[in-house]
Scaffold this active site. Structure first.
Site, PDB file in Angstrom:
ATOM      1  N   SER A  14      25.056 -33.186  -4.543  1.00  0.00           N
ATOM      2  CA  SER A  14      24.971 -33.482  -5.970  1.00  0.00           C
ATOM      3  C   SER A  14      25.510 -34.874  -6.303  1.00  0.00           C
ATOM      4  O   SER A  14      26.534 -35.303  -5.758  1.00  0.00           O
ATOM      5  CB  SER A  14      25.765 -32.431  -6.755  1.00  0.00           C
ATOM      6  OG  SER A  14      25.822 -32.785  -8.121  1.00  0.00           O
ATOM      7  N   SER A  16      26.442 -35.530  -9.382  1.00  0.00           N
ATOM      8  CA  SER A  16      27.286 -35.382 -10.571  1.00  0.00           C
ATOM      9  C   SER A  16      28.701 -35.915 -10.375  1.00  0.00           C
ATOM     10  O   SER A  16      29.248 -36.557 -11.283  1.00  0.00           O
ATOM     11  CB  SER A  16      27.310 -33.919 -11.015  1.00  0.00           C
ATOM     12  OG  SER A  16      26.044 -33.538 -11.510  1.00  0.00           O
ATOM     13  N   THR A  58      24.278 -25.940 -12.486  1.00  0.00           N
ATOM     14  CA  THR A  58      22.927 -26.259 -12.062  1.00  0.00           C
ATOM     15  C   THR A  58      22.320 -25.054 -11.364  1.00  0.00           C
ATOM     16  O   THR A  58      22.861 -23.944 -11.397  1.00  0.00           O
ATOM     17  CB  THR A  58      22.922 -27.536 -11.187  1.00  0.00           C
ATOM     18  OG1 THR A  58      21.578 -27.944 -10.943  1.00  0.00           O
ATOM     19  CG2 THR A  58      23.655 -27.344  -9.883  1.00  0.00           C
ATOM     20  N   LYS A  62      22.309 -21.240 -14.427  1.00  0.00           N
ATOM     21  CA  LYS A  62      22.361 -21.567 -15.850  1.00  0.00           C
ATOM     22  C   LYS A  62      22.281 -20.335 -16.743  1.00  0.00           C
ATOM     23  O   LYS A  62      22.957 -20.262 -17.773  1.00  0.00           O
ATOM     24  CB  LYS A  62      21.262 -22.570 -16.193  1.00  0.00           C
ATOM     25  CG  LYS A  62      21.490 -23.928 -15.531  1.00  0.00           C
ATOM     26  CD  LYS A  62      20.424 -24.934 -15.876  1.00  0.00           C
ATOM     27  CE  LYS A  62      20.697 -26.265 -15.170  1.00  0.00           C
ATOM     28  NZ  LYS A  62      19.713 -27.303 -15.520  1.00  0.00           N
ATOM     29  N   ASN A  83      24.370 -25.271 -19.307  1.00  0.00           N
ATOM     30  CA  ASN A  83      24.637 -26.206 -18.208  1.00  0.00           C
ATOM     31  C   ASN A  83      25.985 -26.902 -18.365  1.00  0.00           C
ATOM     32  O   ASN A  83      26.365 -27.704 -17.513  1.00  0.00           O
ATOM     33  CB  ASN A  83      23.519 -27.250 -18.104  1.00  0.00           C
ATOM     34  CG  ASN A  83      23.678 -28.391 -19.095  1.00  0.00           C
ATOM     35  OD1 ASN A  83      24.178 -28.199 -20.211  1.00  0.00           O
ATOM     36  ND2 ASN A  83      23.248 -29.575 -18.712  1.00  0.00           N
ATOM     37  N   ASP A  98      20.772 -30.340 -21.323  1.00  0.00           N
ATOM     38  CA  ASP A  98      19.583 -30.741 -20.562  1.00  0.00           C
ATOM     39  C   ASP A  98      18.492 -31.310 -21.458  1.00  0.00           C
ATOM     40  O   ASP A  98      17.901 -32.353 -21.159  1.00  0.00           O
ATOM     41  CB  ASP A  98      19.016 -29.550 -19.783  1.00  0.00           C
ATOM     42  CG  ASP A  98      19.785 -29.256 -18.505  1.00  0.00           C
ATOM     43  OD1 ASP A  98      20.474 -30.163 -17.996  1.00  0.00           O
ATOM     44  OD2 ASP A  98      19.685 -28.120 -18.005  1.00  0.00           O
ATOM     45  N   ALA A 124       9.778 -21.200 -16.111  1.00  0.00           N
ATOM     46  CA  ALA A 124      10.360 -20.505 -17.264  1.00  0.00           C
ATOM     47  C   ALA A 124      11.785 -20.061 -16.990  1.00  0.00           C
ATOM     48  O   ALA A 124      12.300 -19.172 -17.658  1.00  0.00           O
ATOM     49  CB  ALA A 124       9.486 -19.299 -17.641  1.00  0.00           C
ATOM     50  N   ALA A 127      16.146 -24.159 -16.122  1.00  0.00           N
ATOM     51  CA  ALA A 127      15.829 -25.562 -16.410  1.00  0.00           C
ATOM     52  C   ALA A 127      14.816 -25.671 -17.541  1.00  0.00           C
ATOM     53  O   ALA A 127      14.962 -26.492 -18.454  1.00  0.00           O
ATOM     54  CB  ALA A 127      15.303 -26.242 -15.151  1.00  0.00           C
ATOM     55  N   GLY A 237      13.701 -36.728 -12.284  1.00  0.00           N
ATOM     56  CA  GLY A 237      14.703 -36.309 -13.251  1.00  0.00           C
ATOM     57  C   GLY A 237      16.032 -37.026 -13.161  1.00  0.00           C
ATOM     58  O   GLY A 237      17.023 -36.556 -13.749  1.00  0.00           O
TER      59      GLY A 237
END
Length: 277
Positions: A14, A16, A58, A62, A83, A98, A124, A127, A237
């Site tokens: 990640s 992040s 993530t 979520k 998130n 998000d 669906a 995210a 993204g």
């Protein structure tokens, strides 16, 4: 020094921690930010033992995180997914940054006008739930939610509560849907190693914009398809990741960092050493 973390699986690569550390250095805030592996089953216990003041969530947690919250923001409630977690005296407060991150990246970094646009949302899950409300709020004309499990697409469409603009379809309906101005891949296919099901080229037009909510290697199959289909822009993204992180950072610290230099830093990193979140 307060501790923060991102939870998910897989999580080792990640970005992040790098992003939030850069934000902290920029704003002069002392913090520690970790990446912590957790599955749906282990997440509640690992979160409780982590001692973090706040957390990003993530794949695939979520919707699990939403159920774990004592309170949630309006945008998290609309999404049914969280998130961003903030520890409070009453328990965990959940938010979802998000959608705001995606809209800011598309409109401000890439110059995409979302007003009156016809949008295809693939997936669906958590995210997709996170970005759908923000796309509607940005003024799109129609949102088609397409999922291999059509019942999940129906459930998301019902939750959004906008039947005039939101339409649920199964994957087999894709060849009948025509062209879209914006195509958003919110499936987990690239991140879990599952191949992305075939997509008809007729979904794209010369002015279409395609964006995968993943980045690095995970986004390659969809962005390659988008370029082959003739989309004007084929985006990953990474910008959304940075912008949603800035929204989370503001939730925790009351200050919004400058995202441009941080985005440039992680873009250089992914261009030379592809990773996934």
């Amino acid at each position: 020094m307060r501790r923060y973390a991102v939870f998910g699986s897989p999580i080792a690569h990640s970005l992040s921690p790098r992003i939030h550390t850069a934000f902290a250095r920029q704003t002069g805030i002392a913090l520690e930010y970790l990446a912590i592996e957790a599955t749906r089953d282990t997440f509640p216990a690992i979160l409780a033992a982590s001692g973090v003041a706040g957390a990003n969530i993530t794949l695939p947690l979520k919707e699990v995180a939403f159920a774990h919250c004592r309170s949630v923001s309006a945008r998290a409630r609309r999404a049914g997914a969280v998130n961003t977690l903030t520890r409070t005296d009453a328990g965990w407060h959940g938010d979802n940054t998000d959608g705001a991150g995606l809209v800011r990246d598309l409109t401000e970094r890439h110059g995409v006008d979302l007003r009156e646009r016809r949008v295809l949302l693939l997936g669906a899950g958590g995210a997709a739930r996170g970005v759908a409300p923000a796309l509607l709020d940005a003024g799109i004309d129609a949102l088609y939610v397409v999922n291999r499990n059509s019942a999940r697409a129906d459930a998301l469409a019902d939750a959004l509560g906008d039947p005039a603009r939101v339409h649920a379809r199964g994957w087999d309906a894709l060849p009948t849907l025509g062209e879209f101005d914006l195509l958003v891949n919110a499936t987990s296919a690239g991140q879990t190693g599952t191949p992305l099901p075939p997509l008809p080229m007729a979904l794209a037009a010369p002015r279409s914009v395609a964006v995968d909510l993943a980045y690095g290697r995970a986004a390659v199959p969809f962005t390659a398809w988008a370029r082959a289909a003739g989309c004007a822009q084929a985006l990953d993204g990474l910008g959304m990741l940075v912008e949603q992180a800035a929204e989370s950072f503001q939730c925790w610290h009351g200050v919004r960092p400058d995202t441009d230099p941080v985005y440039a830093d992680v873009r250089r990193l992914t261009d030379t050493q592809p990773v996934s979140d």
